[in-house]
Design a protein around this motif. Structure first.
Motif, PDB file in Angstrom:
ATOM      1  N   ASP A 354     -28.550  71.179  20.374  1.00  0.00           N
ATOM      2  CA  ASP A 354     -27.864  71.189  19.071  1.00  0.00           C
ATOM      3  C   ASP A 354     -26.502  70.507  19.106  1.00  0.00           C
ATOM      4  O   ASP A 354     -25.881  70.317  18.064  1.00  0.00           O
ATOM      5  CB  ASP A 354     -27.675  72.628  18.586  1.00  0.00           C
ATOM      6  CG  ASP A 354     -28.996  73.247  18.155  1.00  0.00           C
ATOM      7  OD1 ASP A 354     -29.924  72.482  17.829  1.00  0.00           O
ATOM      8  OD2 ASP A 354     -29.080  74.491  18.134  1.00  0.00           O
ATOM      9  N   CYS A 355     -26.009  70.203  20.289  1.00  0.00           N
ATOM     10  CA  CYS A 355     -24.661  69.639  20.398  1.00  0.00           C
ATOM     11  C   CYS A 355     -24.564  68.286  19.706  1.00  0.00           C
ATOM     12  O   CYS A 355     -25.497  67.472  19.751  1.00  0.00           O
ATOM     13  CB  CYS A 355     -24.266  69.476  21.861  1.00  0.00           C
ATOM     14  SG  CYS A 355     -24.021  71.032  22.721  1.00  0.00           S
ATOM     15  N   LYS A 445     -24.902  81.849  22.493  1.00  0.00           N
ATOM     16  CA  LYS A 445     -24.860  80.637  21.697  1.00  0.00           C
ATOM     17  C   LYS A 445     -23.986  80.832  20.451  1.00  0.00           C
ATOM     18  O   LYS A 445     -23.290  79.920  20.003  1.00  0.00           O
ATOM     19  CB  LYS A 445     -26.285  80.253  21.284  1.00  0.00           C
ATOM     20  CG  LYS A 445     -26.386  78.918  20.549  1.00  0.00           C
ATOM     21  CD  LYS A 445     -27.861  78.555  20.332  1.00  0.00           C
ATOM     22  CE  LYS A 445     -27.993  77.165  19.727  1.00  0.00           C
ATOM     23  NZ  LYS A 445     -29.423  76.760  19.586  1.00  0.00           N
ATOM     24  N   TYR A 446     -24.033  82.055  19.907  1.00  0.00           N
ATOM     25  CA  TYR A 446     -23.218  82.395  18.744  1.00  0.00           C
ATOM     26  C   TYR A 446     -22.155  83.407  19.177  1.00  0.00           C
ATOM     27  O   TYR A 446     -22.143  83.873  20.323  1.00  0.00           O
ATOM     28  CB  TYR A 446     -24.093  82.961  17.620  1.00  0.00           C
ATOM     29  CG  TYR A 446     -25.260  82.063  17.280  1.00  0.00           C
ATOM     30  CD1 TYR A 446     -25.050  80.887  16.562  1.00  0.00           C
ATOM     31  CD2 TYR A 446     -26.557  82.367  17.689  1.00  0.00           C
ATOM     32  CE1 TYR A 446     -26.119  80.047  16.268  1.00  0.00           C
ATOM     33  CE2 TYR A 446     -27.620  81.533  17.397  1.00  0.00           C
ATOM     34  CZ  TYR A 446     -27.396  80.361  16.673  1.00  0.00           C
ATOM     35  OH  TYR A 446     -28.448  79.531  16.395  1.00  0.00           O
ATOM     36  N   ALA A 447     -21.288  83.776  18.271  1.00  0.00           N
ATOM     37  CA  ALA A 447     -20.171  84.659  18.637  1.00  0.00           C
ATOM     38  C   ALA A 447     -20.655  86.100  18.729  1.00  0.00           C
ATOM     39  O   ALA A 447     -20.615  86.856  17.759  1.00  0.00           O
ATOM     40  CB  ALA A 447     -19.049  84.550  17.598  1.00  0.00           C
ATOM     41  N   GLY A 448     -21.155  86.479  19.935  1.00  0.00           N
ATOM     42  CA  GLY A 448     -21.575  87.857  20.198  1.00  0.00           C
ATOM     43  C   GLY A 448     -23.061  88.044  20.384  1.00  0.00           C
ATOM     44  O   GLY A 448     -23.505  89.154  20.705  1.00  0.00           O
ATOM     45  N   GLY A 518     -16.732  77.685  12.876  1.00  0.00           N
ATOM     46  CA  GLY A 518     -17.589  78.781  12.453  1.00  0.00           C
ATOM     47  C   GLY A 518     -18.472  78.424  11.280  1.00  0.00           C
ATOM     48  O   GLY A 518     -18.193  77.498  10.511  1.00  0.00           O
ATOM     49  N   GLY A 519     -19.560  79.188  11.124  1.00  0.00           N
ATOM     50  CA  GLY A 519     -20.477  78.968  10.009  1.00  0.00           C
ATOM     51  C   GLY A 519     -20.051  79.759   8.789  1.00  0.00           C
ATOM     52  O   GLY A 519     -19.024  80.419   8.784  1.00  0.00           O
ATOM     53  N   SER A 520     -20.874  79.673   7.728  1.00  0.00           N
ATOM     54  CA  SER A 520     -20.546  80.418   6.514  1.00  0.00           C
ATOM     55  C   SER A 520     -21.819  80.872   5.821  1.00  0.00           C
ATOM     56  O   SER A 520     -22.914  80.415   6.127  1.00  0.00           O
ATOM     57  CB  SER A 520     -19.723  79.553   5.567  1.00  0.00           C
ATOM     58  OG  SER A 520     -20.554  78.767   4.736  1.00  0.00           O
ATOM     59  N   MET A 540     -24.669  75.022  12.389  1.00  0.00           N
ATOM     60  CA  MET A 540     -23.231  75.038  12.159  1.00  0.00           C
ATOM     61  C   MET A 540     -22.561  76.296  12.676  1.00  0.00           C
ATOM     62  O   MET A 540     -21.346  76.326  12.826  1.00  0.00           O
ATOM     63  CB  MET A 540     -22.947  74.913  10.646  1.00  0.00           C
ATOM     64  CG  MET A 540     -23.435  73.623  10.020  1.00  0.00           C
ATOM     65  SD  MET A 540     -22.559  72.175  10.627  1.00  0.00           S
ATOM     66  CE  MET A 540     -20.942  72.456   9.941  1.00  0.00           C
ATOM     67  N   CYS A 541     -23.330  77.352  12.952  1.00  0.00           N
ATOM     68  CA  CYS A 541     -22.727  78.640  13.304  1.00  0.00           C
ATOM     69  C   CYS A 541     -22.476  78.802  14.800  1.00  0.00           C
ATOM     70  O   CYS A 541     -21.989  79.843  15.248  1.00  0.00           O
ATOM     71  CB  CYS A 541     -23.632  79.781  12.818  1.00  0.00           C
ATOM     72  SG  CYS A 541     -23.755  79.879  11.019  1.00  0.00           S
ATOM     73  N   ARG A 542     -22.820  77.811  15.605  1.00  0.00           N
ATOM     74  CA  ARG A 542     -22.649  77.908  17.061  1.00  0.00           C
ATOM     75  C   ARG A 542     -21.166  77.943  17.436  1.00  0.00           C
ATOM     76  O   ARG A 542     -20.308  77.392  16.740  1.00  0.00           O
ATOM     77  CB  ARG A 542     -23.317  76.713  17.741  1.00  0.00           C
ATOM     78  CG  ARG A 542     -24.811  76.621  17.550  1.00  0.00           C
ATOM     79  CD  ARG A 542     -25.388  75.330  18.124  1.00  0.00           C
ATOM     80  NE  ARG A 542     -24.869  74.145  17.428  1.00  0.00           N
ATOM     81  CZ  ARG A 542     -23.975  73.309  17.968  1.00  0.00           C
ATOM     82  NH1 ARG A 542     -23.514  73.515  19.195  1.00  0.00           N
ATOM     83  NH2 ARG A 542     -23.555  72.255  17.288  1.00  0.00           N
ATOM     84  N   VAL A 543     -20.837  78.561  18.601  1.00  0.00           N
ATOM     85  CA  VAL A 543     -19.438  78.720  19.013  1.00  0.00           C
ATOM     86  C   VAL A 543     -18.788  77.392  19.383  1.00  0.00           C
ATOM     87  O   VAL A 543     -17.561  77.261  19.333  1.00  0.00           O
ATOM     88  CB  VAL A 543     -19.314  79.693  20.209  1.00  0.00           C
ATOM     89  CG1 VAL A 543     -19.666  81.106  19.790  1.00  0.00           C
ATOM     90  CG2 VAL A 543     -20.185  79.234  21.389  1.00  0.00           C
ATOM     91  N   SER A 544     -19.582  76.378  19.748  1.00  0.00           N
ATOM     92  CA  SER A 544     -18.992  75.102  20.147  1.00  0.00           C
ATOM     93  C   SER A 544     -18.950  74.096  19.008  1.00  0.00           C
ATOM     94  O   SER A 544     -18.347  73.033  19.135  1.00  0.00           O
ATOM     95  CB  SER A 544     -19.770  74.494  21.326  1.00  0.00           C
ATOM     96  OG  SER A 544     -21.084  74.166  20.929  1.00  0.00           O
TER      97      SER A 544
END
Length: 575
Positions: A354-355, A445-448, A518-520, A540-544
């Motif tokens: 996804d990068c 991959k995501y925050a948490g 961050g995503g929305s 779009m929600c990935r931490v990187s």
């Protein structure tokens, strides 16, 4: 025998006197030591002096310079420079090598002056004049007028009074003036003022100005539209919109009312009293005990100590803290301590395919410890500090949205003033480090979590709506909503990654574009358009993932003046 004795005594007296005189002369001769001048020439210092080895007699008992002075009959004279004569400085003077007698004891210029009967007279054309009583104009001598000179071509002297010319007549400038070839008396007599007779007149020593066909006194009257009005307490006013009431200028309101604008105001033809000097809006405000209060639902509130939420509920301000309507308590903005450390920023292994290019190359970053907000800033927090709510979808416990980066700086400055703290936006590196879990990261991959729905409101589960802050699972550090609900502004502008290690990077603020992370809730799966130019909420929600304004492709250009319905922020500060 008696006669002989008397003769002897008398003879002895004369002998005694002669003897005393002889002794005195001898003493004087003995005490006089001769001086010498040159080679063996004696001189008597009482009457003589030596100059350049020559002996000279003193002049009146004084020595002098024989090269520049001479002594004539006991009077010392000075040599006249440029000539061979000598003069007595007491009665004479020297000029251009010639000696002249002083004039009444004064020196003068023989080239342009002469001395007549002990008075100096100055040359004027072919004659001479006394500067005491006369003057020269165009080589003609005129008597002074009352001791003053004047311009004969423009003035005349009559009986010691200096008059000025005005056409073919003369006038006294102390009492009169000339304009347009006519003579007028000054207004106010001697020392009075001149005026323009074409639009002014003098009546009883009062200068009046013309108004239509009449004249008025500017000290107590004024002219408007060729009509004369009396001033009101010394002030002019507009009779069409104002009136004079007890020497106070009042403004007309409607057709029948007037008011004092210093204490009242007019709105919709109705007079209202000011609220301690402040104009207020009767439709949405009221004045209570000298305080302007704003309307909130059916009640009113004091904006200095209260705020209105959702236009119907009044809460007390918390001075920078969060007000919780459920518990009716003020709470501090919840911050999480993030222990400093080193991490790999950018496209790491768990991000898979996804990068994007902006996330590469991955690189090592070392950060010092910092604090970051446990939650995104709520609408209640924003409205309490700023006094308004810019969000499209409103709710006191929803994240604030539709805010510009530069307006956030205003919010932070006000908040710091209220709290005495030093809040700021997190840097991009701080944001990603905190989203990954810091030193407690489990490599999600995501925050948490690796399952997005557990930690984020996104397009796939949000119903395309904002949600209450902190209702999803927190990450490893206890921080909420870093992968969803709203995207978040960061401090720095976009920078291209490189392989080099970095320590506490702060990016740059030299351009107007800023990074958001961050995503929305508003992101879309598939290839649909999102306000941030992304396609697919999980992507779009990935931490990187990082994004910023772009001027190409389908991206929306975001800069410090941009605002979006799903873009908010959280705070950070250093220890």
């Amino acid at each position: 025998m008696t006669s002989l004795r008397f003769f002897w005594v008398k003879r002895k007296g004369w002998i005694f006197i002669i003897a005393v005189f002889a002794v005195a002369v001898l003493v004087q001769v003995c005490n006089t030591v001769p001086e010498y001048c040159g080679e063996g020439n004696k001189l008597n210092p009482e009457t003589q002096f030596c100059f350049n080895n020559k002996t000279y007699d003193k002049c009146g008992g004084a020595e002098y310079d024989p090269t520049n002075q001479s002594c004539e009959r006991g009077v010392l004279k000075a040599k006249c420079a440029g000539g061979e004569t000598f003069y007595n400085p007491e009665t004479e003077f020297c000029r251009n090598g010639n000696t002249y007698e002083k004039c009444g004891g004064n020196v003068y210029n023989p080239d342009s002056q002469t001395c007549t009967n002990g008075a100096i007279r100055t040359k004027c054309g072919n004659e001479y004049f006394s500067q005491v009583s006369e003057f020269c104009f165009n080589e003609i001598v005129y008597p002074k007028c009352g001791g003053n000179t004047y311009i004969p071509t423009a003035q005349v002297c009559e009986n010691g009074v200096l008059l000025a010319k005005c056409g073919d007549n003369n006038y006294n400038p102390t009492l009169q003036f000339c304009t347009g070839g006519q003579i007028y008396p000054k207004c106010g007599g001697a020392g009075g003022v001149e005026y323009d007779p074409s639009y002014q007149s003098c009546e009883g020593d009062i200068l009046k100005s013309k108004c239509g066909n009449d004249f008025f006194n500017p000290a107590s009257q004024f002219c408007l539209n060729e009509r004369i009005y009396s001033k009101c307490g010394g002030r002019e006013y507009d009779p069409a919109t104002q009136a004079c009431d007890l020497n106070i200028v009042k403004t007309r309101c409607g057709s029948n009312d007037i008011y004092d604008s210093t204490t009242a105001f007019c709105l919709n033809n109705t007079v209202y009293q000011k609220c301690r000097g402040v104009v207020w809006e009767p439709a949405s405000q009221k004045c209570e005990n000298g305080v302007v209060k704003e309307k909130c639902g059916s009640d009113y509130y004091d904006t200095t100590i209260q705020f209105c939420y959702m236009n119907n509920t009044i809460y007390d301000k918390c001075n920078g803290r969060t007000y919780d309507p459920m518990t009716e308590e003020c709470k501090e903005i919840s911050m999480v301590f993030v222990q400093g450390g080193t991490f790999t920023m950018g496209c790491t292994e768990e991000q898979g395919n996804d990068c994007r290019g902006s996330e590469r190359p991955a690189h090592r970053v070392t950060l010092s410890s910092f604090y970051i907000g446990r939650y995104e800033i709520s609408q209640a927090q924003w409205e309490e500090v700023m006094g308004y709510n810019p969000s499209v979808t409103k709710g006191y416990d929803l994240p604030v949205t539709n805010v510009r980066w530069d307006t956030i700086q205003v919010f932070i400055r006000k908040l710091n003033t209220q709290t005495g703290k030093n809040y700021r936006l997190p840097t991009e590196a701080e944001w990603e480090y905190a989203a990954r879990g810091g030193m407690m990261s489990r490599g999600y991959k995501y925050a948490g979590s690796d399952t997005l729905g557990n930690v984020a409101w996104h397009y796939g589960n949000s119903g395309n709506n904002l949600h209450i802050i902190g209702t999803k699972q927190a990450n490893e550090l206890g921080i909420y909503d870093m992968s969803g609900n709203v995207a978040e502004w960061c401090h720095d502008d976009h920078r291209t990654y490189n392989n080099g290690s970095q320590s506490n990077p702060t990016g740059s603020t030299t351009t107007n574009e800023r990074v958001y992370r961050g995503g929305s809730y508003y992101m879309r799966d598939g290839s649909g358009y999102s306000p941030f130019g992304g396609s697919g909420s999980t992507f779009m929600c990935r931490v990187s993932n990082r994004d910023y304004g772009s001027s190409t492709g389908s991206y929306t250009t975001l800069n410090i003046s941009s605002q979006m319905i799903d873009l908010g922020f959280r705070l950070a500060h250093s220890p």
